[in-house]
Design a protein around this motif. Sequence first.
Motif, mmCIF file in Angstrom:
data_model
loop_
_atom_site.group_PDB
_atom_site.id
_atom_site.type_symbol
_atom_site.label_atom_id
_atom_site.label_comp_id
_atom_site.label_asym_id
_atom_site.label_seq_id
_atom_site.Cartn_x
_atom_site.Cartn_y
_atom_site.Cartn_z
ATOM 1 N N LEU A 56 0.834 -1.206 0.000
ATOM 2 C CA LEU A 56 0.000 0.000 0.000
ATOM 3 C C LEU A 56 0.865 1.250 0.000
ATOM 4 N N VAL A 95 -0.020 -14.621 -8.816
ATOM 5 C CA VAL A 95 -1.424 -14.925 -8.651
ATOM 6 C C VAL A 95 -1.857 -15.397 -10.042
ATOM 7 N N ALA A 108 -12.306 -10.593 -16.536
ATOM 8 C CA ALA A 108 -12.567 -10.576 -15.096
ATOM 9 C C ALA A 108 -11.276 -10.782 -14.305
ATOM 10 N N TYR A 109 -10.456 -11.708 -14.749
ATOM 11 C CA TYR A 109 -9.188 -11.940 -14.063
ATOM 12 C C TYR A 109 -8.281 -10.728 -14.149
ATOM 13 N N HIS A 111 -9.022 -7.625 -14.441
ATOM 14 C CA HIS A 111 -9.460 -6.577 -13.518
ATOM 15 C C HIS A 111 -9.151 -6.954 -12.074
ATOM 16 N N ALA A 112 -9.402 -8.198 -11.756
ATOM 17 C CA ALA A 112 -9.124 -8.642 -10.387
ATOM 18 C C ALA A 112 -7.636 -8.504 -10.072
ATOM 19 N N PHE A 113 -6.795 -8.867 -11.024
ATOM 20 C CA PHE A 113 -5.347 -8.732 -10.823
ATOM 21 C C PHE A 113 -4.972 -7.258 -10.597
ATOM 22 N N ASP A 115 -6.865 -4.796 -9.671
ATOM 23 C CA ASP A 115 -7.415 -4.297 -8.405
ATOM 24 C C ASP A 115 -6.548 -4.739 -7.228
ATOM 25 N N SER A 116 -5.913 -5.900 -7.400
ATOM 26 C CA SER A 116 -5.050 -6.401 -6.330
ATOM 27 C C SER A 116 -3.663 -5.797 -6.422
ATOM 28 N N ARG A 117 -3.507 -4.845 -7.320
ATOM 29 C CA ARG A 117 -2.247 -4.102 -7.453
ATOM 30 C C ARG A 117 -1.056 -5.000 -7.773
ATOM 31 N N PRO A 140 -1.809 0.160 -15.614
ATOM 32 C CA PRO A 140 -0.747 1.027 -15.123
ATOM 33 C C PRO A 140 0.539 0.265 -14.823
ATOM 34 N N VAL B 52 -5.613 -3.794 -2.034
ATOM 35 C CA VAL B 52 -4.508 -3.792 -1.086
ATOM 36 C C VAL B 52 -4.887 -2.955 0.126
ATOM 37 N N VAL B 94 -6.114 -16.806 -6.214
ATOM 38 C CA VAL B 94 -5.119 -17.685 -5.596
ATOM 39 C C VAL B 94 -3.703 -17.277 -5.974
#
Lengths: 339, 339
Positions: A56, A95, A108-109, A111-113, A115-117, A140, B52, B94
Amino acid sequence: MGVTLADVARRAQTSTAVVSYVINNGPRPVAAATRERVLQAIAELGYRPDRVARALRAKRSGVIGVLLPDTANPFFASLGQAIEAAAFDAGRLVVVGNSGFDPDREEAYLHAFLDSRVEGLVVVSARHSPRALDALASAPVPAVYVHHAPPDTLSAVVLADNDGGGRLATTHLLDHGHENVAVLAGPDDAGPVGARVAGWRRALAERGVPEHRRVRSRSAFTRAGGHASMRRLLEHKARPTAVFAATDELAVGALHAVAEAGLRVPDDIALVGFDGVPETAFTNPSLTTIGVPAERMARSAIAGLDRAWQGHERPGGEEILPVSLIQRASCGCESPTSR
Amino acid sequence: MGVTLADVARRAQTSTAVVSYVINNGPRPVAAATRERVLQAIAELGYRPDRVARALRAKRSGVIGVLLPDTANPFFASLGQAIEAAAFDAGRLVVVGNSGFDPDREEAYLHAFLDSRVEGLVVVSARHSPRALDALASAPVPAVYVHHAPPDTLSAVVLADNDGGGRLATTHLLDHGHENVAVLAGPDDAGPVGARVAGWRRALAERGVPEHRRVRSRSAFTRAGGHASMRRLLEHKARPTAVFAATDELAVGALHAVAEAGLRVPDDIALVGFDGVPETAFTNPSLTTIGVPAERMARSAIAGLDRAWQGHERPGGEEILPVSLIQRASCGCESPTSR
DNA sequence: CTGAAAGCGCTTACAG
DNA sequence: CTGAAAGCGCTTACAG
């Protein structure tokens, strides 16, 4: 559990800044004695830095998002395993997501990736959905495409020499004395397999096999697909004596179809696959195939990400890695009963 | 890019708290009109929550750590893919690690996962290193063991009925009229394969095959291992007529060794494998095997984690899922040329 | 139903 | 070389 930087600082009688400096070896120097105290406090408390907090604040999560079509497929399994290992060796976690060749899921993956930075993306896809491409283009973080790339991406790209491999397989079969080579391809000529088929076509053209005699059988990219596809070829009026299967999955299915028909490989039909997955060394007969350097591709992909992080603003560029002919029994190189 | 909650709040003319409430559907109610403004602002700005930041504050990262021996192995590849899919369907990502059967690496991944604040762990291992077990026992998040579990863990455990499967395979072969069945096993009798071998032993005992006639050949758990192991069996003075290979990898290697020796499966030697990996449907001849319900195991594992998160303090308990006999050609059930 | 504010555990200018 | 403090982007008591 639950030991924080502040706990360590308190015990070492110093500030959290200094503790951070010793953990990260910088960016400021720390006196040897102070460092010693900090190290000791860390050991005594069993302190482990919280990577989420670090991510973060420092905006570096240390994780790479890896998108794959389907790791239950042996080729993508090898590639995925190699990517994960290369990432871990570079101090990163991965991941992973299996798109199952589904564009919606792919998006979907992604975006999820994001979002998880994740700090970077490795994208393995046989075909790219427009939406996934949009998501990637505006991401980014750096991405590298492995195995296949969209037309004019600015990202780094790592490919196998699919065209060269298709030509190599076909030529090898022709060199065994076959006058023609049929191809087992996918549902269309897109993606890496398209290039393999192009290489096959080129090899035939070079040897003067006329257009109308170039036999191509299409199916899904599965063992079952290869099985059905080869079966059709066997029922063909002019049954081919040599077949190039554009993936090992197709080849394994084809091998099965030939045996089922009571014919022999390579005597009745010679066969060459593509990918070099481990199981091909143990099929009956063992499969001659074009080896794709999965490990090297994986390392290149991680290196490409590293380059981008290092700030080389043009991480891009296309790397095409050489493939190799793995000679085994199915093409006629070895006696079919030997490995 | 870079749109934060605060940006959304500003545009919707409300507080960040309220924006959070609408994003998460709680924990406080929001007036319909306000909610509408927030939703609109989110859409207009293309806002996406930073996972995060959420993980740091809410202590829920939404990611599951998955430790596997080697996803280049077809069985673990299937299992890994199924676990990833089940997790995604449950809204989780995961992070995966391949230990390569190396205890040091296993421990390193576990720590890296925990440092990354995974919310749960799925551990697939054929054998557990003491250090990895320590790390797991003191982990602040739930873990579930899949495929194999340490002796008396408090965590949830999801296993296949390995013992029953070993017995099923062996009995099936005996029912085909063979008087004895040799086994292709791993380097020792530990882990899931130990149970499979125990099932084999039990079946032979039930049918009165005396102790000293029970032939076991050992090797590494690879196709090459199965190949070498079967080769040894073929040179044995009393060559067996039926063989139970404790994994499909071993069976595939064995199939190759038999062909190489110029013998036929099932006529000269009948063979049954274990795992039910996809490639066994297309070997020559197709392989009769014991199907392990990988998908069901994966879903059970994720369900076990869910139960633990739900606060059922005893998430534990051992679940043993039934295996099934997949009848194909190698045991003698079908003509060897059919699938 | 809404908002101001604290705080999760770090890193990093900044000042000394 | 060291420390006090701000702040990353959220969630969540708490007060109203």
